[in-house]
Write an enzyme that holds these catalytic residues in place. Structure first.
Site: not given
Length: 214
Positions: A8-10
Site C-alpha cells: 500500500f502507498d501511504l
C-alpha cells in the site's frame, strides 16, 4: 492457498495528508523567500519525492537539500500529525489482514516519518513492514522502494500487488512486472492512473476490498 502480498502507498491511499504536506512545502518555500503556489499546484507535490518537486524551483542541489531539510523540520514536529484516515480504508486493511494477506506500506515519504505515522494508525499493526525513502534520497523513487520491499520480505513480484493513487505507484509496479490497483480517492485521478497503465481502478475502499478478495 497462498494469498497475494499487498503493498500500500501511504499518502492518498491510506491517509489524506494534504494539510501536512502542503503546509510543510509552504514553510520551506517561505523560509527560502520563494513564492508559495496556489493549493491546486501544491497538491501535485503529494506523491513524488521531495527532491523531485523542489529541483525545478531552485535548480541548485545545495538549495534543494536546504529546502528538504526545512520541510522535514516542520514535518517532524507538526506535519506528521496533520492528516486524516480515509473513511473505510482501515476496515479494509484489517479485513485483508484477517483473511491472511501479508501487507506492507511502500511510500516515497521519509521512512522514519512514515513509520511514525503508520504506527499511530488504528490499523498500523496489520503491516509487516514500512518501506520509505532514505534521508539522503538514495532510495526515493517507487521502483527502488518496491525493490527494497521485495528484498526485505524475500518476495518475487509475481506474488505481490501495488495499491496507490498516483502514476508513480503504477509505473513502479509495472517496472517490476507487478500487478497493481489504482485508487480514485487520492491525488492522481482516473486519467492519470489509466495513462500510467493501471491494471484496474477502485473508486472506493469497499470496491478495493472486492477486487483484492476476488
Amino acid at each position: 492457498m497462498s494469498r497475494d502480498v499487498l503493498f500500500f502507498d501511504l499518502d492518498g491511499t491510506l491517509i489524506d495528508s494534504v494539510v501536512g504536506i502542503t503546509r510543510c512545502v509552504a514553510h520551506a518555500l517561505e523560509k527560502m523567500q520563494q513564492p508559495v503556489p496556489a493549493m491546486a499546484e501544491l497538491r501535485k507535490w503529494i506523491g513524488p519525492s521531495l527532491r523531485t518537486s523542489f529541483a525545478p524551483v531552485f535548480g541548485d542541489a545545495a538549495q534543494v537539500e536546504q529546502a528538504v531539510e526545512l520541510y522535514r523540520e516542520r514535518f517532524d514536529v507538526l506535519g506528521w500529525q496533520e492528516h486524516e484516515v480515509y473513511a473505510g480504508i482501515g476496515e479494509v486493511v484489517q479485513g485483508l489482514h484477517a483473511a491472511g494477506h501479508r501487507l506492507a506500506v511502500v511510500t516515497a515519504k521519509n521512512e522514519p516519518h512514515a513509520r511514525r505515522i503508520v504506527e499511530h494508525l488504528p490499523f498500523g499493526g496489520c503491516f509487516a513492514d514500512i518501506v520509505g525513502a532514505t534521508a539522503d534520497g538514495s532510495r526515493s523513487h517507487k521502483p527502488e522502494l518496491i525493490a527494497e520491499a521485495l528484498r526485505r520480505l524475500s518476495l518475487s513480484p509475481a506474488r505481490c500487488r501495488m495499491i496507490g493513487d498516483r502514476h508513480m505507484d503504477i509505473e513502479g509496479a509495472r517496472h517490476h512486472g507487478m500487478r497493481n490497483v489504482g485508487v480514485l480517492w487520492g491525488f492522481g485521478g482516473r486519467e492519470e492512473l489509466q495513462a500510467a497503465g493501471a491494471d484496474v481502478l477502485a473508486a472506493t475502499p469497499l470496491e478495493l476490498q472486492g477486487l483484492l478478495s476476488a
